[in-house]
Scaffold this active site. Structure first.
Site, short mmCIF file in Angstrom:
data_model
loop_
_atom_site.label_atom_id
_atom_site.label_comp_id
_atom_site.label_asym_id
_atom_site.label_seq_id
_atom_site.Cartn_x
_atom_site.Cartn_y
_atom_site.Cartn_z
CG ASP A 167 29.64 35.56 60.19
OD1 ASP A 167 30.73 36.13 60.34
OD2 ASP A 167 29.53 34.37 59.84
CG ASP A 193 34.28 36.85 57.51
OD1 ASP A 193 35.21 36.15 57.93
OD2 ASP A 193 33.08 36.68 57.83
#
Length: 210
Positions: free
Chosen positions: A151, A185
């Protein structure tokens, strides 16, 4: 929308997702951040669980973290086949374009994170205190199915102390938006938002025959 066009969009999203992850993984030390704007940073973290870092073992204490990780990864692999069949069926039956696009985003995002979970443990070495390398001679940081999701997108739009008069949270330091996420995401979230906002267009009611 045809299955061919859907596949092209999926490949484009996957390429953007994986290129961004590989770049961050090989150019950032874990925990390093680079400010882009006051409200946006590239902040490298790794997620070993589900959304917001939640793990199955947090709910099932009898299950070890490694077992929970493998179960989660295998569940994701099974789920992607289900989403893939949904996409195939939607294009074959010529369902509304908005529905197909939503499934495309969800499928591409899910597959992007699955690649991390399945392969990154053997593709890269550890990022703690060092830049990771791709396919290191000494081996990866873990085994197959135990990779961590990369991330890097962080949007701290607001930081400050909440008013004292707020119940429970008054006076506490608050950051909005705190979660760190990735392109995959974003794709998944976009797909679900499309299904919610354009629900009637995605799932039109069939006219009753008179």
């Amino acid at each position: 929308m045809s299955l061919k066009k859907s596949s092209i969009i999926i490949i484009i999203i996957l390429l953007i997702d994986q290129i961004s992850k590989i770049y961050v993984k090989t150019h950032f030390v874990l925990g390093e951040d680079v400010p882009v704007f006051n409200w946006f940073k590239i902040y490298f973290i790794e997620n070993d669980g589900m959304a917001w870092g939640t793990k199955i073992s947090d709910f099932l204490s009898i299950m070890s973290d490694r077992t929970a990780k493998k179960v989660l990864t295998l569940f994701r692999v099974v789920a992607i086949f289900g989403i893939g069949y949904w996409l195939y069926s939607a294009t074959k039956n010529k369902n509304p374009k908005i529905l197909i696009m939503a499934i495309v985003f969800i499928f591409a995002g899910a597959l992007g994170n699955i690649i991390d979970s399945v392969f990154y443990g053997i593709w890269f070495n550890d990022s703690h205190g060092q830049l990771a390398t791709f396919l290191p001679k000494t081996g990866g940081y873990d085994t197959l199915f135990h990779g961590k999701v990369v991330d890097m997108l962080y949007f701290p739009l607001y930081k400050g102390y909440l008013p004292e008069w707020l119940p429970f949270f008054g006076g506490k330091f608050f950051t909005f938006f705190e979660p760190v996420f990735n392109i995959a995401d974003m794709a998944i979230s976009t797909g679900f938002i499309m299904l919610i906002v354009f629900n009637k267009r995605a799932f039109p009611k069939k006219e009753e025959s008179r």
